[in-house]
Design a protein around this motif. Structure first.
Motif, PDB file in Angstrom:
ATOM      1  N   PHE A  46       1.167  -1.313  -0.206  1.00 48.11           N
ATOM      2  CA  PHE A  46       0.144  -0.404  -0.226  1.00 48.11           C
ATOM      3  C   PHE A  46       0.986   1.201   0.089  1.00 48.11           C
ATOM      4  CE2 PHE A  46      -3.950  -1.764   1.912  1.00 48.11           C
ATOM      5  CZ  PHE A  46      -4.040  -2.727   1.058  1.00 48.11           C
ATOM      6  N   SER A  47       2.249   0.985   1.191  1.00 48.37           N
ATOM      7  CA  SER A  47       2.985   2.255   0.806  1.00 48.37           C
ATOM      8  C   SER A  47       3.259   2.616  -0.352  1.00 48.37           C
ATOM      9  CB  SER A  47       4.448   1.904   1.674  1.00 48.37           C
ATOM     10  OG  SER A  47       4.650   2.913   2.300  1.00 48.37           O
ATOM     11  N   HIS A  59      -2.961  -9.271   1.394  1.00 49.67           N
ATOM     12  CA  HIS A  59      -3.739  -8.387  -0.051  1.00 49.67           C
ATOM     13  C   HIS A  59      -3.035  -7.169  -0.154  1.00 49.67           C
ATOM     14  CE1 HIS A  59      -8.134 -10.067  -0.007  1.00 49.67           C
ATOM     15  NE2 HIS A  59      -7.155 -11.156  -0.012  1.00 49.67           N
ATOM     16  N   ARG A  60      -2.033  -7.053   1.034  1.00 49.65           N
ATOM     17  CA  ARG A  60      -1.473  -5.660   1.411  1.00 49.65           C
ATOM     18  C   ARG A  60      -0.016  -5.622   1.068  1.00 49.65           C
ATOM     19  NH1 ARG A  60      -1.401  -1.707   7.020  1.00 49.65           N
ATOM     20  NH2 ARG A  60       0.200  -1.089   6.820  1.00 49.65           N
ATOM     21  N   LEU A  61       0.311  -6.699   2.077  1.00 48.22           N
ATOM     22  CA  LEU A  61       1.779  -6.508   2.065  1.00 48.22           C
ATOM     23  C   LEU A  61       2.633  -7.669   1.103  1.00 48.22           C
ATOM     24  CD1 LEU A  61       1.642  -5.544   4.541  1.00 48.22           C
ATOM     25  CD2 LEU A  61       3.312  -7.124   5.518  1.00 48.22           C
ATOM     26  N   LEU A  62       3.868  -7.713   0.728  1.00 49.40           N
ATOM     27  CA  LEU A  62       4.870  -8.477  -0.321  1.00 49.40           C
ATOM     28  C   LEU A  62       5.159  -9.231   0.566  1.00 49.40           C
ATOM     29  CD1 LEU A  62       3.880  -6.033  -1.955  1.00 49.40           C
ATOM     30  CD2 LEU A  62       5.193  -7.438  -4.108  1.00 49.40           C
ATOM     31  N   HIS A  63       6.049 -10.787   0.623  1.00 50.32           N
ATOM     32  CA  HIS A  63       7.095 -11.150   0.763  1.00 50.32           C
ATOM     33  C   HIS A  63       8.614 -12.111  -0.009  1.00 50.32           C
ATOM     34  CE1 HIS A  63       3.593 -13.828   0.825  1.00 50.32           C
ATOM     35  NE2 HIS A  63       4.712 -15.065   0.893  1.00 50.32           N
ATOM     36  N   GLY A  64       9.306 -12.343   0.904  1.00 49.35           N
ATOM     37  CA  GLY A  64       9.916 -12.689   0.254  1.00 49.35           C
ATOM     38  C   GLY A  64      10.285 -12.960   1.160  1.00 49.35           C
ATOM     39  N   ARG A  65      12.324 -13.574   1.053  1.00 47.28           N
ATOM     40  CA  ARG A  65      13.376 -14.595   1.662  1.00 47.28           C
ATOM     41  C   ARG A  65      15.017 -14.040   0.881  1.00 47.28           C
ATOM     42  NH1 ARG A  65      11.905 -20.467   0.481  1.00 47.28           N
ATOM     43  NH2 ARG A  65      13.113 -20.707  -0.956  1.00 47.28           N
ATOM     44  N   SER A 109      -9.319   4.439  -3.565  1.00 52.54           N
ATOM     45  CA  SER A 109      -8.112   3.762  -2.020  1.00 52.54           C
ATOM     46  C   SER A 109      -7.196   2.437  -2.685  1.00 52.54           C
ATOM     47  CB  SER A 109      -8.628   3.641  -0.805  1.00 52.54           C
ATOM     48  OG  SER A 109      -9.384   4.944  -0.007  1.00 52.54           O
ATOM     49  N   VAL A 110      -6.108   2.090  -2.163  1.00 50.42           N
ATOM     50  CA  VAL A 110      -6.004   0.913  -2.667  1.00 50.42           C
ATOM     51  C   VAL A 110      -6.612  -0.093  -1.772  1.00 50.42           C
ATOM     52  CG1 VAL A 110      -3.379  -0.673  -2.998  1.00 50.42           C
ATOM     53  CG2 VAL A 110      -4.145   1.840  -3.547  1.00 50.42           C
ATOM     54  N   LEU A 158      -2.429  -5.030 -10.637  1.00 50.87           N
ATOM     55  CA  LEU A 158      -1.706  -5.010  -9.969  1.00 50.87           C
ATOM     56  C   LEU A 158      -1.473  -4.134  -8.827  1.00 50.87           C
ATOM     57  CD1 LEU A 158       1.831  -4.963 -11.867  1.00 50.87           C
ATOM     58  CD2 LEU A 158      -0.263  -7.446 -11.291  1.00 50.87           C
ATOM     59  N   ILE A 159      -2.558  -3.350  -8.664  1.00 51.63           N
ATOM     60  CA  ILE A 159      -3.194  -2.494  -7.350  1.00 51.63           C
ATOM     61  C   ILE A 159      -4.639  -2.635  -8.072  1.00 51.63           C
ATOM     62  CG2 ILE A 159      -2.868   0.458  -6.657  1.00 51.63           C
ATOM     63  CD1 ILE A 159      -0.162   0.255  -7.805  1.00 51.63           C
ATOM     64  N   GLU A 160      -5.542  -3.419  -7.097  1.00 55.75           N
ATOM     65  CA  GLU A 160      -6.018  -2.555  -7.150  1.00 55.75           C
ATOM     66  C   GLU A 160      -7.310  -1.692  -6.215  1.00 55.75           C
ATOM     67  OE1 GLU A 160      -8.389  -6.580  -6.368  1.00 55.75           O
ATOM     68  OE2 GLU A 160     -10.819  -5.338  -5.961  1.00 55.75           O
ATOM     69  N   LEU A 161      -8.552  -0.685  -6.636  1.00 58.83           N
ATOM     70  CA  LEU A 161      -8.796   0.264  -5.499  1.00 58.83           C
ATOM     71  C   LEU A 161      -9.729   0.128  -5.708  1.00 58.83           C
ATOM     72  CD1 LEU A 161      -7.304   3.333  -8.182  1.00 58.83           C
ATOM     73  CD2 LEU A 161      -6.369   2.799  -5.972  1.00 58.83           C
ATOM     74  N   ASP A 162     -10.595   0.979  -4.213  1.00 61.17           N
ATOM     75  CA  ASP A 162     -11.895   0.716  -3.994  1.00 61.17           C
ATOM     76  C   ASP A 162     -12.980   2.077  -4.349  1.00 61.17           C
ATOM     77  OD1 ASP A 162     -11.844   2.709  -2.429  1.00 61.17           O
ATOM     78  OD2 ASP A 162     -11.944   1.320  -0.502  1.00 61.17           O
TER      79      ASP A 162
END
Ligand SMILES: [Fe+2]
Length: 369
Positions: free
Chosen positions: A220-221, A324-330, A267-268, A259-263
């Motif tokens: 979101f950021s 739905h908000r964060l991406l994660h990885g390693r 708002s994201v 890739l970015i869905e708005l309401d």
């Protein structure tokens, strides 16, 4: 904001907006006498659409925070003014978010205790979860399937094609790159599913390797950064529905999404990102050029030190994150250095929201701003 009686009407007095009359039918629907509402289930015993649409207030009075009303259909009820104001003002959990980037100084963390799910501290933990999109529980018992108990203590596990829970470790011939020791660039999980899993839980049972750091990015950021600094690129990412596809021996899963869905308020609402699985449609050349430029930029932002936080999950840590908000990885790791073993599963947003409201009621708390 307060409620007043003006000429037998109930009026909402709102300093930042115009005052307005609260509709008598709106109030009548909220009357909770024993003959109107089942005292065990709190469900209505009648169909409010059958009430007189022109119902009026016959008598109204206010006393010590209580609003007494007699309606023209004979029903009388005493309302708690605070409850009415609470319903009018109430914010959804997802409205209380704090956007963050790599300057986030402290990860939201709590030390796990037996029975934490019934304690008031769990309310604060869930608040943090909605603010930051993630929270880390420390000292969660290191037992093979503890994550299943954990998830079911908050809500209900959402099984996927990977099962009720899944084991994240390096295996030969995996059906997903998660099950290797390779680095995983920031991504959201399962964008090909309908619906997409909401919250991922990852419980660290072993982490003996030097690498294998976890990474998180607030999608979101990054979206808000794009909205502010690259309007056209932001726009195309919010307008283009991409196909995400997962294939293995027994199933082919597909779903489409931006890739970015708005309401409806712009708002994201949700981000999707998985470079292993995305297929943009064959758009007109100019449009695709813009899309590719936007995707390149968002990829760079997601991977950049401006937005990414990196930390090591220790044995007993359980990371709960909003998919739905964060991406994660390693980061990559070397299997010859030792074991790295995480168990994962998914739960739904309404599990956590439901738990939050339950704890709020249990401890007599009001939604914090
Ligand atoms: Fe993942």
């Amino acid at each position: 904001m307060k409620i007043e009686i003006v000429k037998n009407n109930v009026v909402l007095v709102n300093p930042s907006n115009e005052n307005f009359e609260i509709h008598p039918l709106w109030l009548r629907e909220r009357a909770k006498t024993e003959s109107l509402v089942d005292k065990y289930s709190d469900q209505r015993l009648y169909d409010p659409s059958q009430l007189d649409q022109n119902i009026k207030i016959k008598k109204a009075s206010m006393n010590n925070g209580h609003l007494n009303i007699e309606f023209t259909d004979g029903v009388k009820f005493e309302y708690e003014v605070n409850n009415l104001l609470y319903e009018i003002n109430k914010k959804e959990p997802a409205e209380n978010i704090i956007l963050w980037d790599s300057n986030l100084t402290k990860n939201p963390t709590v030390v796990f205790k037996e029975n934490i799910f019934e304690k008031q501290v769990m309310y604060d933990v869930l608040q943090d979860f909605y603010k930051y999109g993630f929270v880390i529980f420390k000292n969660v018992p290191v037992e093979e399937n503890y994550i299943v108990n954990f998830a079911n203590s908050i809500g209900t596990i959402r099984p996927t094609n990977f099962g009720e829970s899944f084991s994240v470790k390096s295996i030969p011939q995996p059906n997903d790159l998660a099950y290797t020791s390779m680095a995983l660039t920031p991504h959201t999980d399962n964008p090909y599913r309908k619906p997409i899993p909401c919250i991922q839980l990852l419980h660290c049972l072993e982490n003996e390797v030097k690498g294998g750091f976890s990474t998180l990015v607030d999608g979101f950021s990054v979206s808000e950064y794009l909205r502010k600094n690259h309007k056209d690129l932001f726009k195309i990412l919010t307008k283009t529905k991409v196909r995400f596809r997962f294939v293995d021996k027994t199933i082919i899963l597909e779903n489409w999404g931006e890739l970015i869905e708005l309401d409806e308020n712009n708002s994201v609402k949700q981000v999707r990102y998985s470079t292993r699985l995305d297929y943009v449609p064959a758009l007109e050349r100019k449009e695709l050029e813009t899309f590719y430029e936007a995707r390149k930029l968002i990829s760079e932002l997601y991977a950049s030190s401006k937005f990414e936080i990196k930390f090591k999950l220790e044995k007993g840590d359980l990371l709960m994150m909003d998919n739905h908000r964060l991406l994660h990885g390693r980061t990559s790791y070397n299997v010859s250095e030792g074991k790295r073993y995480l168990k994962g599963c998914y739960i739904d947003h309404d599990s956590t929201e439901g738990k939050l409201r339950y704890l709020e009621r249990k401890f007599g708390l009001k939604w914090k701003k």
